[in-house]
Every structure is written in C-alpha cells, then in structure tokens.
Design a protein around this motif. Structure first.
Motif, mmCIF file in Angstrom:
data_model
loop_
_atom_site.group_PDB
_atom_site.id
_atom_site.type_symbol
_atom_site.label_atom_id
_atom_site.label_comp_id
_atom_site.label_asym_id
_atom_site.label_seq_id
_atom_site.Cartn_x
_atom_site.Cartn_y
_atom_site.Cartn_z
ATOM 1 N N VAL A 142 0.845 -1.211 0.000
ATOM 2 C CA VAL A 142 0.000 0.000 0.000
ATOM 3 C C VAL A 142 0.870 1.247 0.000
ATOM 4 O O VAL A 142 0.611 2.207 -0.746
ATOM 5 C CB VAL A 142 -0.910 -0.004 1.252
ATOM 6 N N HIS A 143 1.921 1.222 0.826
ATOM 7 C CA HIS A 143 2.785 2.405 0.913
ATOM 8 C C HIS A 143 3.547 2.634 -0.387
ATOM 9 O O HIS A 143 3.744 3.781 -0.795
ATOM 10 C CB HIS A 143 3.754 2.256 2.080
ATOM 11 N N ALA A 184 1.071 4.167 -2.728
ATOM 12 C CA ALA A 184 0.750 5.542 -2.345
ATOM 13 C C ALA A 184 1.921 6.472 -2.636
ATOM 14 O O ALA A 184 1.720 7.595 -3.128
ATOM 15 C CB ALA A 184 0.394 5.599 -0.860
ATOM 16 N N LEU A 185 3.135 6.008 -2.353
ATOM 17 C CA LEU A 185 4.303 6.848 -2.634
ATOM 18 C C LEU A 185 4.467 7.075 -4.139
ATOM 19 O O LEU A 185 4.893 8.151 -4.562
ATOM 20 C CB LEU A 185 5.566 6.213 -2.046
ATOM 21 N N GLY A 232 1.944 7.278 -6.179
ATOM 22 C CA GLY A 232 0.914 8.286 -6.456
ATOM 23 C C GLY A 232 1.381 9.685 -6.081
ATOM 24 O O GLY A 232 1.185 10.645 -6.836
ATOM 25 N N VAL A 233 2.015 9.777 -4.913
ATOM 26 C CA VAL A 233 2.541 11.078 -4.464
ATOM 27 C C VAL A 233 3.619 11.560 -5.436
ATOM 28 O O VAL A 233 3.671 12.749 -5.788
ATOM 29 C CB VAL A 233 3.106 10.949 -3.028
ATOM 30 N N LEU A 246 1.978 12.955 -8.485
ATOM 31 C CA LEU A 246 1.336 14.249 -8.205
ATOM 32 C C LEU A 246 2.376 15.369 -8.086
ATOM 33 O O LEU A 246 2.186 16.463 -8.619
ATOM 34 C CB LEU A 246 0.517 14.159 -6.914
ATOM 35 N N LEU A 247 3.482 15.083 -7.385
ATOM 36 C CA LEU A 247 4.515 16.109 -7.205
ATOM 37 C C LEU A 247 5.169 16.478 -8.541
ATOM 38 O O LEU A 247 5.379 17.660 -8.834
ATOM 39 C CB LEU A 247 5.585 15.619 -6.223
ATOM 40 N N ASP A 292 19.797 -0.608 5.172
ATOM 41 C CA ASP A 292 19.998 0.375 6.241
ATOM 42 C C ASP A 292 21.312 0.053 6.957
ATOM 43 O O ASP A 292 21.325 -0.618 7.980
ATOM 44 C CB ASP A 292 18.809 0.334 7.211
ATOM 45 N N ARG A 338 23.924 5.397 5.748
ATOM 46 C CA ARG A 338 23.512 6.569 6.527
ATOM 47 C C ARG A 338 24.516 7.713 6.369
ATOM 48 O O ARG A 338 24.141 8.868 6.181
ATOM 49 C CB ARG A 338 23.405 6.198 8.007
ATOM 50 N N ALA A 385 24.213 9.299 2.964
ATOM 51 C CA ALA A 385 23.035 10.175 2.869
ATOM 52 C C ALA A 385 23.307 11.512 3.564
ATOM 53 O O ALA A 385 22.986 12.578 3.024
ATOM 54 C CB ALA A 385 21.826 9.487 3.483
#
Lengths: 132, 275
Positions: free
Chosen positions: A10-11, A14-15, A17-18, A21-22, A107, A112, A115
């Motif tokens: 789902v995430h 959704a990401l 989709g975001v 949109l962006l 990770d 880290r 980044a």
C-alpha cells in the motif's frame, strides 16, 4: 540491491501516487505566478545563506522539463530526488504489471553516512554556487 | 548442528548437544541445546503485532465509535494508541489521517470565510495602499489577485474538495522526510510502516483546523509533539532519538510553511521604506 518481490505494498503504491502528483505539479505550475511565486526562504532572508532545501522547487521545475543541467545547477540533491520519484513511479507500474523484482535499500551505517554527506555536500554546493 | 570450541575457536559439526570433546584440540566442551523453533518463526514478525487501534478495529466497533476512541486516545493517551498500532494496517491509517484532516480542514476553510471577512478586507486595503509603491507593485498585484481568487466561493469549494489530495501528499511527504532523517540517525528500527503509523495518527489534533484563526497553529504544534511520541513508541527508540528524528524535518517544513509569510514581511518592510 534488486530482490525478488510480490505485488507492491500500500505504501509503495501511495508513494508512487505522491511521486506522480509532485512531478505533475512541478510540470504544471509556473514559477512566476502564485503559489510558487510567493515562495521565499525565510532562513535565507534572515541569514543571507540558503537553507538545505533552497533551489529544490526550481530543480524540480527544470528536471521535469528535461533541463537537467539547469536543475543540477540549482540543487543536485533535489534533481536526484526528482529522478528517484520518477523511477519509483515507473517501477511500481511495472510491478503492478507483473515484474517480480523490487529495489531494496540496505539500512547500513555506510548508507547513513553517505546520505548525511550528500545533504551537507548539496548544501555547500547550493551556498557556494549562488544560483538560488 | 554446528558448534564452536571455546579453547581452539575451531568450528565443527556434531549431531548431539551436551558434554563432549572437541574433535580438533580434544579439550572438553558443552554444546548448548538448539533453540526450539516457534510456530511463527520464519513467517514474519507481523504475527507478534498488537491487536490494533480502535480505528483499525472499526469493523467490530463501528465507524463513529472507532473514530471517537482513536481521537480520544491520540489526544489523551497517545502512547497507548501508538503501542496498539499495527504496521500491516497502512491503508486504515492512511484513511484515518486523510479523513480526519481533510474533513476538518475543509470545515475550517468554510468557517473562516464568513468569520474572518473583516480581517481579509483590512489586509486587502493595506495591500491596495501599497500598490502605489513601484518597488512592490508587481508583488502586491499578485498577492491581491491570489487573495481575491482564493476567497471567491468557487475557489473555497474547489480547495475544500482538493483537501484530501493535499492531505494525502503532505502526509506521505512528512512520513518520507521523517523516516529519511530517522534512518540517517539510525533510529528507523522498524521500517517505513512504523513511521507512517506515527505520522498518520499524529494527524488527530488536526480536528482543530476547524477552529478559525488559532486552531491551525495549536493543531500543528500538537501534531509535531504526537509524531515524536509516535516515533518513540512505534520504533521503540529513545525519546532523544525520536525528538531528533521529528524536529529535524520540521525545520525544513517550517521553511516551506512560512515561506509566503516571509515574502509578505519583506514586501511590507520595503513598502514602509525600511531596508
């Protein structure tokens, strides 16, 4: 690292989709009329120095128009994020169509540090190049 | 099974636990019993997830009761709510955040229109007075146009209808930035779904968006505090780690939220002749 994976979560959907949109907003909204024309960085206004996010709006604006040289000049990190968003949207669409692979971010302490260094290096670049 | 000799450090294979001699150096050692495999082992640690928040159990509790109980726990007993959130209920958490935020945001926009009409007219008069200054005239013109457009009934309705989309985008941007900072700081112990649960239920105080003028400020400060509590509980990290993960991205988001205010302030300073 690319690993075998099932349908996107789902995430992930959704990401994606975001991301669409962006990128669509960056493509559709012009820089010289509201709401983007009203954006100004208060950190820069107060200190004279750009904040870590300065140049991101213009980098997105140029990146979605394929002007990667201009986008990189404003913010290399935001240009990379725009590219990652586009890639994520396309990859998620391919996974929905049946592609059984997905990228997996490890990770690790090295990741880290990389980044954190990327954010600081981008800030130094934006501050010294003076395009924003 | 594999065992390691504590004397010579060599690894060897054996078919039984207990006291025996090392086949390499010959010294006595004790091979421990192998761990008993649990039925859930190897499947997923989602089997150890809690029972779920009231909202995640709305099928049994009923829609309104579940929403009320979730809201009540988020505002008054946030640690209890976040401890009961399930990481596999992302869609439900997204639904709660989008519904809660967009309904009260839209309500706030509609309520602000008649209640703050006097304040808007006063601001418009100030801006119109400034439009004679050639230095700020183009900016003021744009502000006036934007303000007139935004206060027209059609735009109020359009913005109210678009709030679920804005909420959806802002929620995921907030969760992604918070998770990115938490990952850089080594605090993202339980993955993106845990960060998303914290960010989604932290939207509960945004019911205050329905209160004109001051509701949004109080709601946003409460949201930041709740996100911190949520990160602490869902990722099982320290309070300092959670605070660092949450406050660092809000520094950037604050820049964005107050960007328009900063521009307006600069324009006003120029208009009154200050450098």
């Amino acid at each position: 690292m690319i690993v075998r994976a099932g349908r996107p979560s789902v995430h992930a959907l959704a990401l994606a989709g975001v991301a669409v949109l962006l990128l669509a907003a960056a493509a559709a909204l012009p820089l010289d009329i509201p709401p983007l024309a009203l954006l100004a960085c208060p950190f820069r206004a107060a200190t004279g120095l750009p904040c870590p996010g300065c140049g991101a709006t213009r980098a997105f604006h140029f990146a979605v128009r394929g002007r990667f040289g201009d986008a990189l000049a404003f913010s290399p990190l935001a240009t990379a994020i725009a590219a990652v968003l586009g890639l994520h949207a396309v990859w998620t669409a391919l996974r929905l169509a049946g592609l059984p692979f997905a990228p997996r971010l490890e990770d690790t302490p090295r990741a880290r540090w990389l980044a954190a260094i990327a954010i600081v290096a981008n800030w130094i670049f934006v501050s010294t190049q003076g395009r924003v | 099974m594999l065992a390691r000799c504590p004397s010579c450090r060599n690894t060897f294979s054996t078919d039984r636990p207990g006291r025996q001699d090392c086949p390499v150096c010959g010294k006595p050692l004790v091979v421990p019993e192998p761990p008993v495999a649990s039925p859930a082992a190897g499947i997923d640690d989602l089997a150890l997830e809690p029972s779920g928040t009231p909202w995640e159990r709305r099928a049994e509790l009923g829609f309104f009761t579940a929403w009320m109980q979730t809201l009540q726990q988020a505002l008054l007993e946030p640690a209890k709510l976040f401890a009961s959130a399930r990481r596999d209920k992302g869609a439900a958490q997204l639904g709660f955040a989008v519904l809660n935020t967009s309904v009260f945001w839209a309500l706030g926009q509609i309520l602000e229109r008649p209640l703050l009409i006097g304040q808007r007219d006063q601001l418009r008069r100030v801006l119109e007075g400034m439009s004679g200054n050639p230095d700020v005239a183009p900016m003021v013109e744009r502000l006036l146009k934007a303000q007139l457009l935004a206060s027209s009934p059609s735009w109020v309705v359009a913005l109210a209808l678009l709030t679920p989309v804005f909420t959806f985008v802002l929620l995921y941007v907030n969760a992604a930035v918070t998770h990115g900072i938490a990952a850089i700081l080594g605090q993202a112990k339980r993955g993106f779904p845990a960060t998303f649960a914290a960010c989604a239920y932290a939207c509960a105080p945004l019911v205050l968006l329905a209160v004109p003028a001051c509701g949004s400020i109080v709601g946003l400060i409460w949201l930041v505090a709740l996100t911190g509590i949520g990160m602490k509980v869902t990722h099982r990290i320290s309070a300092a780690g959670a605070a660092a993960s949450v406050l660092a991205p809000y520094f950037v988001l604050c820049c964005l939220m107050f960007a328009a205010i900063g521009t307006l302030t600069l324009a006003l300073r120029r208009a009154v002749g200050q450098p």
